[in-house]
Design a protein around this motif. Sequence first.
Motif, PDB file in Angstrom:
ATOM      1  N   GLN A  40       0.817  -1.210   0.000  1.00  0.00           N
ATOM      2  CA  GLN A  40       0.000   0.000   0.000  1.00  0.00           C
ATOM      3  C   GLN A  40       0.856   1.267   0.000  1.00  0.00           C
ATOM      4  N   GLY A  41       2.077   1.111   0.390  1.00  0.00           N
ATOM      5  CA  GLY A  41       2.929   2.303   0.379  1.00  0.00           C
ATOM      6  C   GLY A  41       3.447   2.641  -1.002  1.00  0.00           C
ATOM      7  N   ASP A  42       3.231   1.756  -1.978  1.00  0.00           N
ATOM      8  CA  ASP A  42       3.716   1.994  -3.353  1.00  0.00           C
ATOM      9  C   ASP A  42       2.614   2.673  -4.136  1.00  0.00           C
ATOM     10  N   ARG A  43       2.727   3.974  -4.308  1.00  0.00           N
ATOM     11  CA  ARG A  43       1.675   4.753  -4.972  1.00  0.00           C
ATOM     12  C   ARG A  43       1.610   4.505  -6.470  1.00  0.00           C
ATOM     13  N   ARG A  44       2.625   3.881  -6.986  1.00  0.00           N
ATOM     14  CA  ARG A  44       2.628   3.661  -8.435  1.00  0.00           C
ATOM     15  C   ARG A  44       1.508   2.716  -8.868  1.00  0.00           C
ATOM     16  N   TRP A  45       0.997   1.886  -7.888  1.00  0.00           N
ATOM     17  CA  TRP A  45      -0.068   0.923  -8.262  1.00  0.00           C
ATOM     18  C   TRP A  45      -1.330   1.645  -8.704  1.00  0.00           C
ATOM     19  N   THR A  46      -1.693   2.702  -8.035  1.00  0.00           N
ATOM     20  CA  THR A  46      -2.864   3.491  -8.419  1.00  0.00           C
ATOM     21  C   THR A  46      -2.688   4.040  -9.820  1.00  0.00           C
ATOM     22  N   GLU A  47      -1.486   4.561 -10.104  1.00  0.00           N
ATOM     23  CA  GLU A  47      -1.188   5.111 -11.434  1.00  0.00           C
ATOM     24  C   GLU A  47      -1.261   4.008 -12.476  1.00  0.00           C
ATOM     25  N   ALA A  48      -0.830   2.818 -12.105  1.00  0.00           N
ATOM     26  CA  ALA A  48      -0.867   1.708 -13.058  1.00  0.00           C
ATOM     27  C   ALA A  48      -2.293   1.340 -13.423  1.00  0.00           C
TER      28      ALA A  48
END
Length: 711
Positions: free
Chosen positions: A60-68
């Motif tokens: 959840q700390g990896d914000r890139r997932w939302t962008e993906a």
Amino acid sequence: MTPAPLRSTVYESLFVHGVDGVLITSADGQTLAANARACELLGWSEAELLELGRDGVVDQGDRRWTEALETRARDGAFRGTFRLRRRDGTSFPAEVTTATFLDGGVRRAFVSFRDITEAEAEAARTAETRRAAAEVIDSLEATSDMYIGVDASWRVTYINAQAEFRLGVVRDHVIGGDLWTVFPTLLGTPFEEAYRRVVRTGAPTTFEEHYAAADLWCEVRVYPLRRGGIGIYFRDIAERRAMEQERERLLLAERQARTVAERAQLDLAHRASHDELTGLLNRAGLVQHVASVQAKWPATGLTVLFIDLDRFKLVNDSLGHGTGDHLLAAFARRLAALAGPTDMVARFGGDEFVVVMFDVPTAAAARMAEAVIATSREPVDIGARLLVTASVGLSSAAGPADLDTLLREADAALYRAKDAGREQFAWFDEQMHRDSVHRVQTEQDLRQALDRDELLVEYQPAFDLRFERISHVEALVRWQHPLRGLVPPLDFIPVAEESGLIQRVGEWVLARAVAQATRWSHIPDLRVWVNVSPHQLADAGLPERLAAQLHRAGLPGDRLGIEVTESALADVSRLAEVLGRIRALGVAIAIDDFGTGYSSLARLNALPVDVIKIDQMFVADLGTARGEAVVAGIVTLAHAIGAEVIAEGVETLPQLTTLSALGVDSACGYLLARPSAPEHLPMTVPAESSFCWRAGMHPSVARVPPGLRPH
């Protein structure tokens, strides 16, 4: 449209057997299926993953997932790197590919991922390696050293810019080439030997060598490389070598200068203690060496031989100083050959030599003296065969002995030997001791006499036999000693000459004579004569001091004359120059005691002579035909060169009459007048009427006042 069996096969290959983890999710993120690889990588079972859903495995700390997700919704697919969460709470980097698809009209999505932990680590290691390699290359390029890398097959793997520039090569043409082909001049040199030794032994080495192809003096450091091959570092040491060579040159120059200085110091010390002409010790050297022996053996006895060559001055005057020097050197060699291993031989200057013997009996010293005299008799062949004999004086004392005392005693004995006829030796004895003490006392008293004004001057007139008048007066120094009374000139004049006091005595007499001549300046044609010693004539400043005396007194030079003994005529060339300057002042020159010394027609011709004085021994011989012939010859010779003749020591009337008949111009002696104070001299001649002429008396005698005639 893909056939169903084919889709089934693809599905099985990718989902069931794929090496990547695969999740099938709904559009809203619910997990519908998970393959075995996904369960392995995430640590969950498929059922657990279906319950967790997509968000349960995403970090959840990896914000890139939302962008993906936004990109996938927009573009239908996305590929990137994310961090996924395992069951144990840890996370790992994963390369993720996701895309949407329709399944029976329903929109689904698949998520394919692989663990890239090792890949990232390898990439990091590769990056580090590259960074390190870049730093090494930067270092190799930044260093002032030249560098060449060579692999195990002797291929050049690297060359830095410094080496490229200094060796005159191009990097692209060198790298990959065989070292011995690229640099063929290395073959057969210390470079090749060192490179191959490092490869063979694995031990690094350092050396300095000149690389002729680039005219480069370099320091070379060769290291073995872990992967095989060698690394070669070399730096230009031309400047350092130049500095070292300059330093070495300066050190060499300093060493040479020090050596020269030491040699010069030794040479100066040798010159200070040795005679330059003969190589023998000089006086200072002899004193030093004897003192050194006496310091070690204070009780040692000394015997001194003082040696003088007979009539050596005649050799110098007749054949020149060069011949005299050759003779002295030859005699010195003979003397050194006679000396024993402990004897010391020295030259004191001129023709004086000294031998010092230690602890020898009297007989041995006498034999040495005889040997010296014998060797002096042997002719010396220096173009002409010269024969000069020697006289020797000896003195001896038991230790501790005083060298100065023995030298004085031996010198006194030497003069005894010479007085006895030369070419012999004499020992110092008590009479000589008494004479020596008397001479020393006379010297001390004479010094005080000069300070106390104990000297006085008497004057003896010479009467003109032609005009019966006084035309010459001789100044004669006398010494009135407070204890000894009147000291005869023969007792103190030789002492004054030996001690050097004759200069002071001569100057004192000259001043008194000039002053008296000034007081007699009213008497026409009267000349006052002063005796000048050879020591005074040796002083080149005599003419100037004489001129100063005349100037201060206001006395014309023609009222003064100087008398020079024949013994002073040996060095006629030097004497002619001094007498010429004196004669230029108007001062007359007389040769005293003519016929007893070195005079000859040639010498008289070379000198400015105004008067010749006949010695009293010739006057005493006038009663013989031979004596009269000698005097007649002297008169003829003197008049031939334009000189007047004065006869000395006239004591009888027949002598005076004969001298007048032979043409002598003037005469003096006890018959006519004794030396006396100036106020007692008959400087004016009374009228003839006041004299009572005695029968048979020569007119000059008749005119002398009775008080001054001999009784």
